[in-house]
Design an enzyme around this catalytic site. Structure first.
Site, mmCIF file in Angstrom:
data_model
loop_
_atom_site.group_PDB
_atom_site.id
_atom_site.type_symbol
_atom_site.label_atom_id
_atom_site.label_comp_id
_atom_site.label_asym_id
_atom_site.label_seq_id
_atom_site.Cartn_x
_atom_site.Cartn_y
_atom_site.Cartn_z
ATOM 1 N N THR A 173 0.870 -1.186 0.000
ATOM 2 C CA THR A 173 0.000 0.000 0.000
ATOM 3 C C THR A 173 0.903 1.232 0.000
ATOM 4 O O THR A 173 0.997 1.943 0.995
ATOM 5 C CB THR A 173 -0.918 0.043 1.250
ATOM 6 O OG1 THR A 173 -0.096 -0.075 2.427
ATOM 7 C CG2 THR A 173 -1.934 -1.051 1.257
ATOM 8 N N LEU A 185 13.620 6.345 22.127
ATOM 9 C CA LEU A 185 14.106 7.651 22.567
ATOM 10 C C LEU A 185 15.553 7.816 22.123
ATOM 11 O O LEU A 185 16.321 8.509 22.777
ATOM 12 C CB LEU A 185 14.006 7.769 24.092
ATOM 13 C CG LEU A 185 12.623 8.062 24.671
ATOM 14 C CD1 LEU A 185 12.689 8.175 26.184
ATOM 15 C CD2 LEU A 185 12.028 9.336 24.080
ATOM 16 N N HIS A 186 15.906 7.153 21.039
ATOM 17 C CA HIS A 186 17.286 7.248 20.570
ATOM 18 C C HIS A 186 17.357 8.307 19.467
ATOM 19 O O HIS A 186 16.712 8.167 18.434
ATOM 20 C CB HIS A 186 17.740 5.885 20.050
ATOM 21 C CG HIS A 186 19.211 5.767 20.011
ATOM 22 N ND1 HIS A 186 19.958 5.399 21.099
ATOM 23 C CD2 HIS A 186 20.096 6.038 19.022
ATOM 24 C CE1 HIS A 186 21.233 5.422 20.782
ATOM 25 N NE2 HIS A 186 21.343 5.808 19.535
ATOM 26 N N CYS A 200 7.473 2.047 6.707
ATOM 27 C CA CYS A 200 6.217 2.260 7.442
ATOM 28 C C CYS A 200 6.014 3.671 7.964
ATOM 29 O O CYS A 200 5.027 4.318 7.620
ATOM 30 C CB CYS A 200 6.138 1.294 8.615
ATOM 31 S SG CYS A 200 5.811 -0.378 8.104
ATOM 32 N N ARG A 226 14.310 2.186 1.585
ATOM 33 C CA ARG A 226 13.161 3.083 1.488
ATOM 34 C C ARG A 226 13.220 4.197 2.546
ATOM 35 O O ARG A 226 13.338 3.916 3.724
ATOM 36 C CB ARG A 226 11.850 2.299 1.606
ATOM 37 C CG ARG A 226 11.499 1.605 0.298
ATOM 38 C CD ARG A 226 10.285 0.753 0.426
ATOM 39 N NE ARG A 226 10.545 -0.466 1.177
ATOM 40 C CZ ARG A 226 9.635 -1.391 1.434
ATOM 41 N NH1 ARG A 226 8.403 -1.226 0.999
ATOM 42 N NH2 ARG A 226 9.941 -2.467 2.111
#
Ligand code: UDX
Length: 435
Positions: free
Chosen positions: A86, A252-253, A262, A330
């Protein structure tokens, strides 16, 4: 239980292989004949740790099959998972659902007896309902539609599938719920929470989760920007925040901005959903914009710290994929950062342990090295862009044996600044003191 997986992309292949490992009879279908032929010969279309062995093992046992013949397999299936792509639609941020709707239409005519159609692809709220309408128009067979989003991380997808934090199942009746309950029964052993909800809520849970994580990453990246101005250390800030159980220490990096298949796509699609529904989702909108700018702004950081001119400077980039453990390019930060440096006439040599061939499709005007040594030889500057394990132990002694210059940009904060303190090197880390 006979399972059919439509689409042998990342999600379909991992899910299919894992379901077959649970002991189910699984057929992975794809229209791409070469891909199916390769899979039968044990050649994987993607790099994912452990996948090749899992596929080979289950293929040899006969539980996992690959085919292009939808008719033959869909008609005997108890559950058909739609796991096609998608992508973001060209020109706007909407998710392109062409593949999903085409798949629904096609399988409808092959249904025979009660079948559960499961949407595994990430789809905007309301899509499962539309799939139901499409199938209804094209078959008399009994069926139900279920939404079962995936939460797999590239590089640890098999572990994520086998030991998930949770499984989300959106359904409309008891019959389809029972089928999904049997499919996920092997996970009861680990007491995996299974959340049963309605179709639309299941679809939104996926987007909300990914958007929240994207916000969390962007928050820490903005805090890192602030730390640089205040002379404070982002690692300590993240640690101090993460010890609060309400916040949690994950995601939290600080880094060069999130990438991958995604987060960028799903945050954009969620913003579109909010606009369509006239709802203010400015938090996510800001994150989308900030993350895009961030990737480019890191190139400016390199140029500025190197004195404002990188013409003919030899810059070595370590890591090209959007994260370690994958060859996926990507939305990788390297795709924004490297062209910016090339525009300023820098000479780029890059090394990535697995993503070289993928990277070559997108980044043409750079040299590709076969090893770290080759990459950094004679270099003015090293940019650590993906935190592959083998880059973590780079030391001043090792680097000075090959490099000409003194600039090290550690955009993943994995190097130990203490060991660089007394060296000739100028180490830059995100949100930390410059050395
Ligand atoms: C993500 C989700 O985690 C997964 O649940 C979903 O199904 C698909 O998208 P993935 O894209 O494979 O998985 O990678 P993830 O490990 O989540 O990292 C995404 C991006 O965020 C990477 O670019 C990574 O470098 C970045 N990131 C992650 C940070 O910059 N900081 C962090 O603390 C964590």
């Amino acid at each position: 239980m006979k399972i059919v997986m439509l689409g042998t992309g990342y999600v379909g292949l991992v899910s299919g292989a894992c379901f077959s490992d649970f002991g189910f009879d699984v057929t992975c279908l794809d229209k791409d004949k070469l891909k199916i032929k390769n899979l039968k010969n044990g050649v994987m279309p993607i790099f994912e740790p452990g996948l090749e062995d899992l596929v080979k093992k289950n293929f040899l046992s006969g539980r996992l099959k690959f085919s292009t013949d939808q008719r033959a397999h869909v008609k005997n299936a108890d559950a058909v998972f739609i796991a096609v792509g998608t992508p973001t639609r060209r020109g706007d941020g909407h998710a392109d659902l062409t593949y999903v709707y085409d798949a629904a239409k096609e399988i409808a005519s092959y249904l025979n007896g009660y079948t559960v159609i499961v949407t595994k692809s990430t789809v905007p709220v309301g899509t499962s309902q539309k799939i139901k309408e499409i199938i209804k128009k094209n078959t008399n067979a009994e069926f139900d539609v279920v939404s079962n989003p995936e939460f797999l991380r590239e590089g640890s997808a098999i572990e994520d599938f086998m030991r998930p934090n949770r499984v989300v199942v959106g359904h409309e009746n008891k019959k389809s719920k029972t089928v999904l309950a049997s499919i996920y029964k092997p996970l009861f052993l680990f007491e995996t929470p299974i959340l049963y909800t309605d179709l639309k809520s299941a679809e939104l849970i996926k987007y909300a989760s990914n958007a929240f994580l994207a916000v969390k990453i962007s928050f820490i990246n903005q805090m890192a920007d602030l730390c640089e101005q205040l002379d404070t250390d982002i690692n300590d800030i993240a640690k101090g925040m993460g010890l609060d159980k309400r916040i949690g220490n994950k995601f939290l990096h600080p880094g060069p901005g999130y990438g991958g298949s995604c987060f960028p796509k799903d945050t954009l699609a969620l913003v579109e959903t909010s606009k369509q529904n006239d709802v203010n989702l400015s938090i996510v909108e800001t994150v989308v914009r900030y993350n895009r700018d961030r990737k480019k702004s890191l190139a400016r950081k390199i140029i500025n710290l190197m004195g404002g001119d990188v013409t003919n400077k030899k810059i070595s980039v370590l890591g090209l994929s959007f994260k370690p453990g994958t060859d996926d390019m990507r939305e990788s930060p390297s795709l924004d950062l490297i062209p910016e440096l090339l525009k300023k006439k820098a000479k780029i040599t890059a090394f990535d342990p697995v993503a070289k061939n993928e990277a070559k499709k997108f980044l043409k005007k750079i040299k590709y090295a076969e090893s770290i040594h080759e990459c950094i030889k004679g270099s003015d500057c090293v940019v650590l862009l993906t935190e592959w394990s083998e880059f973590r132990s780079l030391s001043p002694e090792f680097l000075s044996g090959f490099m000409e210059g003194k600039y090290i940009f550690d955009f993943r904060n994995v190097l130990d600044p203490n060991v660089f303190k007394k060296s000739k090197f100028k180490l830059y880390q995100i949100g930390r003191e410059k050395i």
